[in-house]
Design a protein around this motif. Structure first.
Motif, PDB file in Angstrom:
ATOM      1  N   ALA A  71       0.831  -1.202   0.000  1.00 46.75           N
ATOM      2  CA  ALA A  71       0.000   0.000   0.000  1.00 46.75           C
ATOM      3  C   ALA A  71       0.868   1.256   0.000  1.00 46.75           C
ATOM      4  N   LEU A  72       1.996   1.201   0.686  1.00 43.46           N
ATOM      5  CA  LEU A  72       2.910   2.344   0.708  1.00 43.46           C
ATOM      6  C   LEU A  72       3.471   2.619  -0.683  1.00 43.46           C
ATOM      7  N   VAL A  73       3.869   1.578  -1.389  1.00 42.34           N
ATOM      8  CA  VAL A  73       4.395   1.759  -2.745  1.00 42.34           C
ATOM      9  C   VAL A  73       3.334   2.390  -3.650  1.00 42.34           C
ATOM     10  N   VAL A  74       2.111   1.892  -3.549  1.00 36.75           N
ATOM     11  CA  VAL A  74       1.024   2.446  -4.363  1.00 36.75           C
ATOM     12  C   VAL A  74       0.775   3.909  -4.006  1.00 36.75           C
ATOM     13  N   ALA A  75       0.797   4.220  -2.708  1.00 36.55           N
ATOM     14  CA  ALA A  75       0.581   5.605  -2.280  1.00 36.55           C
ATOM     15  C   ALA A  75       1.680   6.521  -2.808  1.00 36.55           C
ATOM     16  N   SER A 113       2.587  10.797  -5.943  1.00 33.76           N
ATOM     17  CA  SER A 113       3.645  11.597  -6.562  1.00 33.76           C
ATOM     18  C   SER A 113       3.378  11.921  -8.026  1.00 33.76           C
ATOM     19  N   PHE A 114       2.751  10.998  -8.753  1.00 32.51           N
ATOM     20  CA  PHE A 114       2.769  11.121 -10.208  1.00 32.51           C
ATOM     21  C   PHE A 114       1.406  11.297 -10.872  1.00 32.51           C
ATOM     22  N   GLU A 115       0.309  11.027 -10.178  1.00 35.13           N
ATOM     23  CA  GLU A 115      -0.987  11.278 -10.812  1.00 35.13           C
ATOM     24  C   GLU A 115      -1.135  12.762 -11.120  1.00 35.13           C
ATOM     25  N   PHE A 116      -1.659  13.047 -12.292  1.00 38.43           N
ATOM     26  CA  PHE A 116      -1.789  14.408 -12.814  1.00 38.43           C
ATOM     27  C   PHE A 116      -0.488  15.193 -12.665  1.00 38.43           C
ATOM     28  N   PHE A 161      -5.155   6.132 -23.815  1.00 38.33           N
ATOM     29  CA  PHE A 161      -5.608   5.758 -22.478  1.00 38.33           C
ATOM     30  C   PHE A 161      -4.624   4.849 -21.746  1.00 38.33           C
ATOM     31  N   THR A 162      -3.540   4.429 -22.400  1.00 36.05           N
ATOM     32  CA  THR A 162      -2.537   3.622 -21.707  1.00 36.05           C
ATOM     33  C   THR A 162      -1.532   4.488 -20.956  1.00 36.05           C
ATOM     34  N   ASN A 163      -1.544   5.790 -21.181  1.00 39.12           N
ATOM     35  CA  ASN A 163      -0.600   6.677 -20.504  1.00 39.12           C
ATOM     36  C   ASN A 163      -1.075   6.988 -19.085  1.00 39.12           C
ATOM     37  N   PHE A 164      -0.144   6.941 -18.157  1.00 34.85           N
ATOM     38  CA  PHE A 164      -0.435   7.245 -16.752  1.00 34.85           C
ATOM     39  C   PHE A 164      -0.219   8.721 -16.449  1.00 34.85           C
ATOM     40  N   MET A 165       0.693   9.355 -17.178  1.00 33.49           N
ATOM     41  CA  MET A 165       0.992  10.774 -16.995  1.00 33.49           C
ATOM     42  C   MET A 165       0.970  11.483 -18.339  1.00 33.49           C
ATOM     43  N   SER A 166       0.827  12.809 -18.264  1.00 31.43           N
ATOM     44  CA  SER A 166       0.917  13.624 -19.468  1.00 31.43           C
ATOM     45  C   SER A 166       1.796  14.834 -19.157  1.00 31.43           C
ATOM     46  N   ALA A 167       1.561  15.942 -19.840  1.00 37.45           N
ATOM     47  CA  ALA A 167       2.416  17.119 -19.697  1.00 37.45           C
ATOM     48  C   ALA A 167       2.016  17.956 -18.487  1.00 37.45           C
TER      49      ALA A 167
END
Length: 401
Positions: free
Chosen positions: A312-316, A321-324, A364-370
């Motif tokens: 759960a820590l790794v997922v958090a 850190s990286f969403e949006f 839709f396979t990308n997790f991050m964008s600009a």
């Protein structure tokens, strides 16, 4: 006259759609993304319910594709700002004396439009305008804003009910009237959440206030469509006036007006501090004391206990850190992890970071964008450069640009 005590529907959270392959919501969103990507819209000011095309135009591009123009935005002049203020003042008596349940009904209607025919349109505009992935747009511009409008309507009822005096002396009946502010509200909204952008002007409007909405320069497209949605839901002319424009000019004009009654702000700390100073310096000008409400940037963090759930820590760490692209007030910009735990999760964390895909949100396979603009990009590069130059720092992932 209707003899009843109105009670809006009990609010519930809007379910998050999955956009799985083959799902109808995915097909609708893909179609809308293609449609919006193929056009360049004209975005006017909206003053007293009318579109105003000033001719002073700036272009809005996709953050992930700088050559792709999606809108031509007509910037407000000082005269336009003054007209918007006057329109809000002219609408004040009509709107403030409207029964609260009638005001709430407009925004409940807006929530229904958003969960239906507007959902793909608003999500697509947020993806293209602010480079959010499908999931990030869904939880923001659809679900969170639907929830805002549903829950705010019920909060409105609660405020009117809960502020009534609990006791009246013999032969008396005490009651309280909750009145909107006398003047207009200035709503200044951020780029990173379409839901917050629409919520700041609409939450004050539900309570009977009128005002001027200055959207972020980086989210004109999605914010304009949300303004149109509220108008389609029945929002009367002049209640909210949509004013894209140069921040310094719009702010200086509004903050100098004697009928400024309040500020509703989300954005940077430095801008909010300046606005607060300007209000203080103008106190002799105002008819009343403006109410100043603001949320500014923060530094969120993760604290891990020595016996935490390490997966759960790794997922958090990854999501925080990286969403949006980390462009949230809730983004995890630092973590405090026991050395023993870090030693066990470091390899897994680094391996998962290496799997993150970055690119166009229409894939839709990308997790991050600009990130949103060059200023943000340069800030991030500055942090990387300082980390590289600091002998006390160890870079375990990333470090390039």
């Amino acid at each position: 006259m209707v003899n009843n005590v109105p009670r809006p529907p009990t609010p519930v959270n809007e379910p998050v759609l999955g956009y799985l392959p083959g799902s109808p919501e995915r097909a609708a969103l893909k179609k809308e993304l293609d449609r919006q990507s193929s056009e360049v819209i004209e975005i006017p000011c909206i003053i007293n319910g009318k579109e105003v095309f000033t001719g002073d135009v700036v272009e809005q591009v996709m953050p992930h594709d700088h050559s792709h123009v999606i809108a031509r935005v007509h910037m407000a002049t000082k005269a336009n700002v003054e007209e918007a203020i006057q329109a809000s003042l002219d609408a004040h008596e009509m709107w403030s004396t409207m029964p609260w349940e009638a005001r709430a009904a407009i925004f409940l209607k807006a929530s229904e439009l958003l969960r239906g025919e507007y959902r793909a349109k608003i999500n697509a505009s947020t993806m293209l305008n602010q480079s959010k992935t499908c999931h990030q747009a869904e939880i923001d511009s659809a679900c969170e804003l639907i929830d805002f409008w549903r829950f705010n309507s019920d909060y409105c009822r609660q405020i009117y009910e809960d502020l009534q005096p609990p006791v009246s002396p013999s032969s008396m009946w005490n009651s309280s009237e909750v009145r909107p502010l006398e003047g207009f509200i200035f709503s200044v909204t951020p780029f990173n959440f379409s839901s917050i952008a629409a919520n700041l002007p609409s939450s004050t409007a539900i309570m009977g206030n009128t005002g001027v909405w200055k959207p972020s320069r980086n989210s004109y497209v999605s914010n304009y469509l949300l303004m149109r949605l509220m108008m389609d839901a029945g929002l009367p002319a002049g209640v909210i006036n949509f004013i894209p424009g140069k921040a310094s000019m719009v702010g200086d004009t509004v903050l100098a007006h004697p009928m400024l009654a309040g500020i509703h702000f989300t954005g940077s700390t430095s801008v909010f501090r300046k606005m607060w100073r300007d209000v203080a310096n103008n106190l002799e000008t105002y008819r009343s004391y403006p109410r100043v409400v603001g949320e500014t940037g923060g530094k969120d963090f993760i604290v891990a206990h020595h016996d935490c759930d390490e997966r759960a820590l790794v997922v958090a760490l990854l999501r925080g850190s990286f969403e949006f692209q980390g462009q949230k007030c809730s983004a995890a910009s630092r973590a405090y992890i026991p050395a023993s735990v870090w030693g066990r999760i470091k390899d897994e964390y680094c391996a998962e970071v290496a799997k993150i895909t970055v690119g166009d949100p229409r894939d839709f396979t990308n997790f991050m964008s600009a990130v949103i603009d060059k200023k943000s990009f340069d800030n991030i590069c500055g942090y990387i450069d300082r980390a590289k130059a600091d002998p006390g720092c160890e870079i375990v992932t990333g470090g390039g640009y």
